[in-house]
Design an enzyme around this catalytic site. Sequence first.
Site, mmCIF file in Angstrom:
data_model
loop_
_atom_site.group_PDB
_atom_site.id
_atom_site.type_symbol
_atom_site.label_atom_id
_atom_site.label_comp_id
_atom_site.label_asym_id
_atom_site.label_seq_id
_atom_site.Cartn_x
_atom_site.Cartn_y
_atom_site.Cartn_z
ATOM 1 N N ASP A 239 -0.884 1.684 0.641
ATOM 2 C CA ASP A 239 -1.895 1.427 1.671
ATOM 3 C C ASP A 239 -2.591 2.714 2.071
ATOM 4 O O ASP A 239 -3.738 2.690 2.516
ATOM 5 C CB ASP A 239 -1.254 0.741 2.876
ATOM 6 N N ASN A 249 3.397 2.241 2.184
ATOM 7 C CA ASN A 249 3.319 0.926 1.529
ATOM 8 C C ASN A 249 4.170 -0.042 2.340
ATOM 9 O O ASN A 249 4.805 0.330 3.335
ATOM 10 C CB ASN A 249 3.782 1.021 0.068
HETATM 11 O O1 MRU Z 1 0.555 -6.299 4.968
HETATM 12 P P1 MRU Z 1 -0.075 -6.441 3.610
HETATM 13 O O2 MRU Z 1 0.341 -7.682 2.901
HETATM 14 O O3 MRU Z 1 -1.576 -6.267 3.655
HETATM 15 O O4 MRU Z 1 0.514 -5.215 2.807
HETATM 16 C C1 MRU Z 1 0.088 -5.002 1.496
HETATM 17 C C2 MRU Z 1 0.855 -3.948 0.798
HETATM 18 O O5 MRU Z 1 1.650 -3.238 1.376
HETATM 19 C C3 MRU Z 1 0.536 -3.709 -0.626
HETATM 20 O O6 MRU Z 1 1.670 -3.313 -1.324
HETATM 21 C C4 MRU Z 1 -0.494 -2.577 -0.658
HETATM 22 O O7 MRU Z 1 -1.649 -2.941 0.053
HETATM 23 C C5 MRU Z 1 -0.857 -2.174 -2.038
HETATM 24 S S1 MRU Z 1 -1.835 -3.369 -2.728
HETATM 25 C C6 MRU Z 1 -2.651 -3.526 -3.842
#
Ligand code: MRU
Length: 343
Positions: A239, A249
């Site tokens: 992220d 992440n």
């Molecule tokens: O809370 P989320 O579902 O938006 O979290 C997403 C993640 O942590 C993914 O692993 C991250 O965005 C990488 S995605 C391609």
Amino acid sequence: MLKPAIPTMEWTDGGIRIIDQTRLPAEEVYITLRTIDEVCEAIKALRVRGAPALGVVGAMGLALAGVVALRDGSPLDAAIRTEGERLRATRPTAVNLGWALDRALRNWDATEGEPPGARVAALIDEARVIHEEDLRMSRDMARAGAALLPRGARVLTHCNTGALATGGLGTALGVVIEAHAQGREPVVYADETRPLLQGARLTAWELKRLGIPVTVLVDGAAPALMRSGRIDMVLYGADRVAANGDTANKIGSYMLSLAAKAHGIPLYVVAPTSSFDLSIPDGDAIPIEERSADEVGRWGGRATAPEGVAVYNPAFDVTPAAHVTGWITERGVLVPPFPAAPS
Ligand code: MRU
């Protein structure tokens, strides 16, 4: 434009059409977001989620703010700036959202003096370009990453990093999908990813429809699985990656990184350079979203913990750079110091 593996989001004349990820895997339902209130709600409720996907939908959201203000005759510049800030505030950790909004706002400033309709059309175009670039970056990351996978690789992954989390192809899961397309027969172990089960609900759904073997496990089983010798590589997304490589992440990633290090298993982060934030030195500066207690204390309308009990529910954690073997990006496999991301 590259074809998404799954049409996850699309600009339509009346708004933004997305697949509602909260309804998967039980139902495949598409909804159209026609106001900024609806876009903000969809982001906060994780109807649309995943760092690169948030960037694309953020840029589309700014374009929608322009369309709505034009239609209602509201002051355009004020609407763009106010709604841009509302969109930015929906989720703090994924840097892609702010990255895409900053880029769209620069585009807005660059068209100052042009007719209002042309300025809003330019915002719509910019959102399309950001979407297209995301698909290209996914394709290039997938190719760079697939080359690292041994034949029949047993890959452990966390959360959802496929088409649903991006403009329509994927980051870590994109690597597996590309290896499968090349006939290299990868198999996937997907952590269920408590509390919202992105691994069990979304990753397993994507892989199953592609015919890629997938086994779902509870998050706590991952270290024992690694110890058993049945994992060749850990792949997950990001992220936000700080300048030193510390990587935010989904919550639980840090635990995986510790276990991977303890068992000598390579761990690669797969992320486009739009997920890199070189303005912050290390992971301590990454804002970590805390979400509601209900996500942990309730499921499917039933209590999973005693009513009113204290809950700790961070949505993300930080993997120290020292636990990561390499960062697979659209520019190849990188290690810090990273080159500047395109603006
Ligand atoms: O809370 P989320 O579902 O938006 O979290 C997403 C993640 O942590 C993914 O692993 C991250 O965005 C990488 S995605 C391609």
